[in-house]
Design an enzyme around this catalytic site. Sequence first.
Site, PDB file in Angstrom:
ATOM      1  N   ALA A  16      -9.055   2.123   3.797  1.00 21.21           N
ATOM      2  CA  ALA A  16      -7.717   1.558   3.556  1.00 21.21           C
ATOM      3  C   ALA A  16      -6.631   2.609   3.775  1.00 21.21           C
ATOM      4  CB  ALA A  16      -7.637   0.988   2.140  1.00 21.21           C
ATOM      5  N   ALA A  48     -20.313   4.651   3.345  1.00 23.34           N
ATOM      6  CA  ALA A  48     -21.619   4.159   2.903  1.00 23.34           C
ATOM      7  C   ALA A  48     -21.840   2.688   3.228  1.00 23.34           C
ATOM      8  CB  ALA A  48     -21.755   4.367   1.397  1.00 23.34           C
ATOM      9  N   ALA A  49     -20.789   1.988   3.681  1.00 24.41           N
ATOM     10  CA  ALA A  49     -20.955   0.554   3.942  1.00 24.41           C
ATOM     11  C   ALA A  49     -21.980   0.357   5.048  1.00 24.41           C
ATOM     12  CB  ALA A  49     -19.613  -0.079   4.313  1.00 24.41           C
ATOM     13  N   GLY A  52     -21.720  -4.850   7.465  1.00 23.96           N
ATOM     14  CA  GLY A  52     -20.802  -5.310   8.497  1.00 23.96           C
ATOM     15  C   GLY A  52     -19.495  -5.854   7.967  1.00 23.96           C
ATOM     16  N   PHE A 117     -24.455 -13.523   6.855  1.00 20.15           N
ATOM     17  CA  PHE A 117     -24.239 -12.814   5.593  1.00 20.15           C
ATOM     18  C   PHE A 117     -24.132 -13.837   4.467  1.00 20.15           C
ATOM     19  CE2 PHE A 117     -22.912  -8.448   4.207  1.00 20.15           C
ATOM     20  CZ  PHE A 117     -23.665  -7.761   5.127  1.00 20.15           C
ATOM     21  N   GLN A 231     -18.906  -7.383  -9.310  1.00 18.19           N
ATOM     22  CA  GLN A 231     -19.992  -7.913  -8.482  1.00 18.19           C
ATOM     23  C   GLN A 231     -21.286  -7.124  -8.622  1.00 18.19           C
ATOM     24  OE1 GLN A 231     -19.881  -7.903  -3.891  1.00 18.19           O
ATOM     25  NE2 GLN A 231     -19.865 -10.023  -4.535  1.00 18.19           N
ATOM     26  N   HIS A 233     -24.784  -6.673  -6.796  1.00 16.33           N
ATOM     27  CA  HIS A 233     -25.453  -6.933  -5.514  1.00 16.33           C
ATOM     28  C   HIS A 233     -26.936  -7.138  -5.822  1.00 16.33           C
ATOM     29  CE1 HIS A 233     -26.954  -6.451  -1.474  1.00 16.33           C
ATOM     30  NE2 HIS A 233     -25.728  -6.309  -1.000  1.00 16.33           N
ATOM     31  N   LEU A 243     -28.122   1.047  -2.240  1.00 18.50           N
ATOM     32  CA  LEU A 243     -28.066  -0.317  -1.724  1.00 18.50           C
ATOM     33  C   LEU A 243     -28.998  -0.544  -0.541  1.00 18.50           C
ATOM     34  CD1 LEU A 243     -26.227  -2.993  -1.759  1.00 18.50           C
ATOM     35  CD2 LEU A 243     -25.218  -1.986   0.276  1.00 18.50           C
ATOM     36  N   GLU A 246     -27.157  -6.497   2.511  1.00 20.85           N
ATOM     37  CA  GLU A 246     -27.382  -7.930   2.662  1.00 20.85           C
ATOM     38  C   GLU A 246     -27.871  -8.256   4.076  1.00 20.85           C
ATOM     39  OE1 GLU A 246     -24.809 -10.148   0.179  1.00 20.85           O
ATOM     40  OE2 GLU A 246     -24.147 -11.303   1.910  1.00 20.85           O
ATOM     41  N   ARG A 286     -23.657 -13.603  -3.694  1.00 17.14           N
ATOM     42  CA  ARG A 286     -24.257 -12.550  -4.524  1.00 17.14           C
ATOM     43  C   ARG A 286     -24.290 -12.888  -6.007  1.00 17.14           C
ATOM     44  NH1 ARG A 286     -21.457  -7.422  -1.378  1.00 17.14           N
ATOM     45  NH2 ARG A 286     -22.720  -7.714   0.495  1.00 17.14           N
ATOM     46  N   HIS A 354     -21.816  -3.294  -7.783  1.00 17.43           N
ATOM     47  CA  HIS A 354     -21.514  -2.946  -6.403  1.00 17.43           C
ATOM     48  C   HIS A 354     -20.027  -2.907  -6.103  1.00 17.43           C
ATOM     49  CE1 HIS A 354     -22.249  -2.655  -2.145  1.00 17.43           C
ATOM     50  NE2 HIS A 354     -21.694  -3.806  -1.879  1.00 17.43           N
ATOM     51  N   TYR A 355     -19.241  -3.800  -6.708  1.00 20.30           N
ATOM     52  CA  TYR A 355     -17.870  -3.976  -6.215  1.00 20.30           C
ATOM     53  C   TYR A 355     -16.996  -4.569  -7.314  1.00 20.30           C
ATOM     54  CZ  TYR A 355     -14.102  -5.631  -3.173  1.00 20.30           C
ATOM     55  OH  TYR A 355     -12.883  -5.845  -2.582  1.00 20.30           O
ATOM     56  N   GLU A 378     -10.185  -1.564  -1.912  1.00 20.46           N
ATOM     57  CA  GLU A 378     -10.911  -2.029  -3.098  1.00 20.46           C
ATOM     58  C   GLU A 378     -10.136  -1.817  -4.394  1.00 20.46           C
ATOM     59  OE1 GLU A 378     -15.087  -0.990  -3.245  1.00 20.46           O
ATOM     60  OE2 GLU A 378     -15.245  -1.725  -5.313  1.00 20.46           O
ATOM     61  N   ARG A 389     -16.616 -11.877  -4.421  1.00 25.08           N
ATOM     62  CA  ARG A 389     -16.364 -11.542  -3.020  1.00 25.08           C
ATOM     63  C   ARG A 389     -17.568 -11.903  -2.165  1.00 25.08           C
ATOM     64  NH1 ARG A 389     -17.638  -6.928   0.445  1.00 25.08           N
ATOM     65  NH2 ARG A 389     -18.748  -5.939  -1.260  1.00 25.08           N
TER      66      ARG A 389
HETATM   67  C1  LIG Z   1     -23.233   1.183  -0.469  1.00 24.43           C
HETATM   68  C2  LIG Z   1     -22.126   0.240  -0.123  1.00 24.43           C
HETATM   69  C3  LIG Z   1     -22.239  -0.601   0.974  1.00 24.43           C
HETATM   70  C4  LIG Z   1     -21.199  -1.480   1.299  1.00 24.43           C
HETATM   71  N1  LIG Z   1     -21.345  -2.296   2.392  1.00 24.43           N
HETATM   72  C5  LIG Z   1     -20.320  -3.115   2.728  1.00 24.43           C
HETATM   73  C6  LIG Z   1     -20.404  -3.928   3.894  1.00 24.43           C
HETATM   74  O1  LIG Z   1     -21.376  -3.899   4.641  1.00 24.43           O
HETATM   75  N2  LIG Z   1     -19.368  -4.748   4.183  1.00 24.43           N
HETATM   76  C7  LIG Z   1     -18.240  -4.816   3.401  1.00 24.43           C
HETATM   77  O2  LIG Z   1     -17.323  -5.570   3.723  1.00 24.43           O
HETATM   78  N3  LIG Z   1     -18.139  -4.033   2.295  1.00 24.43           N
HETATM   79  C8  LIG Z   1     -19.136  -3.190   1.948  1.00 24.43           C
HETATM   80  N4  LIG Z   1     -19.011  -2.401   0.829  1.00 24.43           N
HETATM   81  C9  LIG Z   1     -17.723  -2.362   0.117  1.00 24.43           C
HETATM   82  C10 LIG Z   1     -16.736  -1.517   0.909  1.00 24.43           C
HETATM   83  O3  LIG Z   1     -17.419  -0.510   1.590  1.00 24.43           O
HETATM   84  C11 LIG Z   1     -15.676  -0.870   0.019  1.00 24.43           C
HETATM   85  O4  LIG Z   1     -15.094  -1.834  -0.819  1.00 24.43           O
HETATM   86  C12 LIG Z   1     -14.585  -0.244   0.868  1.00 24.43           C
HETATM   87  O5  LIG Z   1     -15.149   0.610   1.839  1.00 24.43           O
HETATM   88  C13 LIG Z   1     -13.584   0.519   0.018  1.00 24.43           C
HETATM   89  O6  LIG Z   1     -12.698   1.181   0.883  1.00 24.43           O
HETATM   90  P1  LIG Z   1     -11.386   1.887   0.336  1.00 24.43           P
HETATM   91  O7  LIG Z   1     -10.691   2.488   1.482  1.00 24.43           O
HETATM   92  O8  LIG Z   1     -10.643   0.918  -0.515  1.00 24.43           O
HETATM   93  O9  LIG Z   1     -11.932   3.022  -0.642  1.00 24.43           O
HETATM   94  P2  LIG Z   1     -12.923   4.249  -0.363  1.00 24.43           P
HETATM   95  O10 LIG Z   1     -13.548   4.233   0.957  1.00 24.43           O
HETATM   96  O11 LIG Z   1     -13.800   4.287  -1.571  1.00 24.43           O
HETATM   97  O12 LIG Z   1     -11.934   5.481  -0.384  1.00 24.43           O
HETATM   98  C14 LIG Z   1     -11.266   5.894  -1.547  1.00 24.43           C
HETATM   99  C15 LIG Z   1     -10.465   7.130  -1.258  1.00 24.43           C
HETATM  100  O13 LIG Z   1      -9.663   7.426  -2.400  1.00 24.43           O
HETATM  101  C16 LIG Z   1      -9.730   8.782  -2.679  1.00 24.43           C
HETATM  102  N5  LIG Z   1      -9.441   8.973  -4.111  1.00 24.43           N
HETATM  103  C17 LIG Z   1      -9.985   8.338  -5.174  1.00 24.43           C
HETATM  104  N6  LIG Z   1      -9.437   8.808  -6.309  1.00 24.43           N
HETATM  105  C18 LIG Z   1      -8.535   9.739  -5.960  1.00 24.43           C
HETATM  106  C19 LIG Z   1      -7.655  10.592  -6.668  1.00 24.43           C
HETATM  107  N7  LIG Z   1      -7.601  10.611  -8.017  1.00 24.43           N
HETATM  108  N8  LIG Z   1      -6.864  11.433  -5.961  1.00 24.43           N
HETATM  109  C20 LIG Z   1      -6.911  11.486  -4.604  1.00 24.43           C
HETATM  110  N9  LIG Z   1      -7.735  10.706  -3.883  1.00 24.43           N
HETATM  111  C21 LIG Z   1      -8.526   9.847  -4.550  1.00 24.43           C
HETATM  112  C22 LIG Z   1     -11.106   9.217  -2.248  1.00 24.43           C
HETATM  113  O14 LIG Z   1     -11.118  10.596  -1.969  1.00 24.43           O
HETATM  114  C23 LIG Z   1     -11.294   8.373  -0.981  1.00 24.43           C
HETATM  115  O15 LIG Z   1     -10.743   9.031   0.132  1.00 24.43           O
HETATM  116  C24 LIG Z   1     -20.038  -1.518   0.490  1.00 24.43           C
HETATM  117  C25 LIG Z   1     -19.919  -0.682  -0.600  1.00 24.43           C
HETATM  118  C26 LIG Z   1     -20.957   0.172  -0.922  1.00 24.43           C
HETATM  119  C27 LIG Z   1     -20.813   1.019  -2.161  1.00 24.43           C
END
Ligand SMILES: Cc1cc2nc3c(=O)[nH]c(=O)nc-3n(C[C@H](O)[C@H](O)[C@H](O)COP(=O)(O)OP(=O)(O)OC[C@H]3O[C@@H](n4cnc5c(N)ncnc54)[C@H](O)[C@@H]3O)c2cc1C
Length: 582
Positions: A16, A48-49, A52, A117, A231, A233, A243, A246, A286, A354-355, A378, A389
Amino acid sequence: MDTVTTDIAIVGAGGAGLRAAIAVAEADPKVSVLLVSKVYPMRSHTCAAEGGAAGVIKSDDSLDYHFNDTVTGADWLADQDAVELFVNEIPRELTLLEHWGCPWSRESGGQVAVRPFGGMKIMRTWYAADKTGFHMLHTLFQTSLKFPSIKRLDEHFGVDLLVDDGRCHGLTAMEVRTGQMKMIKAKAVIIASGGAGRIFAFTTNGAIKTGDGMAMAYRAGVPLKDMEFVQYHPTGLPGSGILLTEGCRGEGGFLLNKDHYRYLQDYGLGPAEDKPRLKAMELGPRDRLSQAFYHESKKGRTVETKWGDVVYLDMRHLGEKLIDERLPLVRDLARSYVNADPVTDLVPVRPVVHYMMGGIHTDINAATSIDGLYAAGECACVTINGANRLGSNSLGELLVFGARAGRFAVEHARTAKTAGDIIEKQAAESEGRIKALFRRSKGKERVATLRNELTSSMEDGCGIYRTEETLRSTCDTITDLRARYQDLALEDHSNVFNTDLYQALELGCMIEVAHTVAQSALERKESRGAHQRLDHEARDDANYLKHSMAYYNPNGDPRIDYADVVITKSQPAARVYGGNAA
Ligand SMILES: Cc1cc2nc3c(=O)[nH]c(=O)nc-3n(C[C@H](O)[C@H](O)[C@H](O)COP(=O)(O)OP(=O)(O)OC[C@H]3O[C@@H](n4cnc5c(N)ncnc54)[C@H](O)[C@@H]3O)c2cc1C
């Protein structure tokens, strides 16, 4: 304290955060943007996702189908204007990623491949083998490097927001390497800090997912929305919580109980022979699958292990070629962590946190109730996920709403007012708070002890099924932990990479976020999606077709209020999978 000045600050450099930064740079190269991340970007959880990202691309699919699957999956708690915008924009975002170099898996004719999915009644999940997040994050990171206006502060821990007269003017952050505090002045701030699965003991989430950004916004007065919806999983590896995507079931894997019976046919998820498979059984949503596990376990039909009860994921019939091509990481993980090769063995699995469906309340433009403060990914709740979700909607969400947060932040930055002196005072107070925590050596409490008590209490009281009694007990534990946190002592007093200090800061955030989860769950006296009350088993649209809003209360329980759900074209109905309502 050093001061850094930028037009737009982004807390978090995962999917994001990076997508938002690129949107800012594309909207206006003269607007400076600073990514503040507590870890190096490629260590964000997006990496780690596995499975897809869903987006309509095939001729048998339609935007309406994706809309309906998402709204039904959400048990009608999603805002339908947001879902509509999301399903419309996601194919364009996924194609953009393709142009930036994301190696989507292909069909033999060269077209983008999609896989089934859970809860998606048509195949629409784009994937890059079972390392989708890794490839997406690489693509976003390398693209961000092209823009000179994007700067980074890697390994900087965001601490507090600076807010003057209802407007956000920046934040404080601590450099992890030196312990130095910095004041980051910005015309707009985007929080993209990811989820908070670590408030539970058994989770797929990386160690950094402690809800810091949610807590920052919450303490500053922004409500956290729909926090009771957590959520599980259905297929985590016992012991580690790692994980298995799925995608395993999308590719045709079965879930078997201890008698090697496909038990999901007993839980309103369609008969075993139902065709097409997409509608039924292992490809149910899920929440339903995790709840079915609970009941199997109550009936004594799961397998006891030293890590708790498990069922089996059976992929043997898929064959080595398909597994190696589409699920290579899954094979690796299962062999390494539970000594089972999916090609020849049954793999033990169990539900795992998981979420977070809930998060920082935003409108459809990713804006919060504080002017100039945005949230996406997230950590945010816009809300497209409602009470549950669907797998593969989250990677799309962070692209669509990350980009929107970036674009709207640019517009805000153009007209933002200058901050008053009060933010200097707030920054000094923030530094004072950290210094006081840092110096404390006399307290009785240790970070790890409080964290263990918190996470196991969440698991016990706030898990797949909840009751008034279990929730009250968790709320009481949290109140107690909140008080004991004031008596924390650090063992490490050095300035350099003081993990003790930043884990203490994370724990403070976890306690606040957990409090909103437990309190919102206690006050929602119905069962919907991932929130299942054994003492209030039915969905209650008359009273609870509403978003919960948790407001910070420094001296007691969060105050829970409610907001209307936006319903445009899909009226609440029974959720039907595999031809059966349940
Ligand atoms: C194992 C796993 C598999 C998944 N597989 C899927 C999938 O196949 N398909 C799908 O749609 N979703 C999947 N998900 C869910 C999805 O991956 C996540 O919801 C999504 O990637 C979150 O992205 P994000 O950018 O919001 O946060 P993140 O990628 O978690 O990034 C968070 C960022 O915030 C920063 N941060 C946090 N706290 C602080 C702070 N205090 N100060 C400064 N920086 C901070 C971190 O350093 C990091 O850079 C999966 C989740 C997991 C755990």
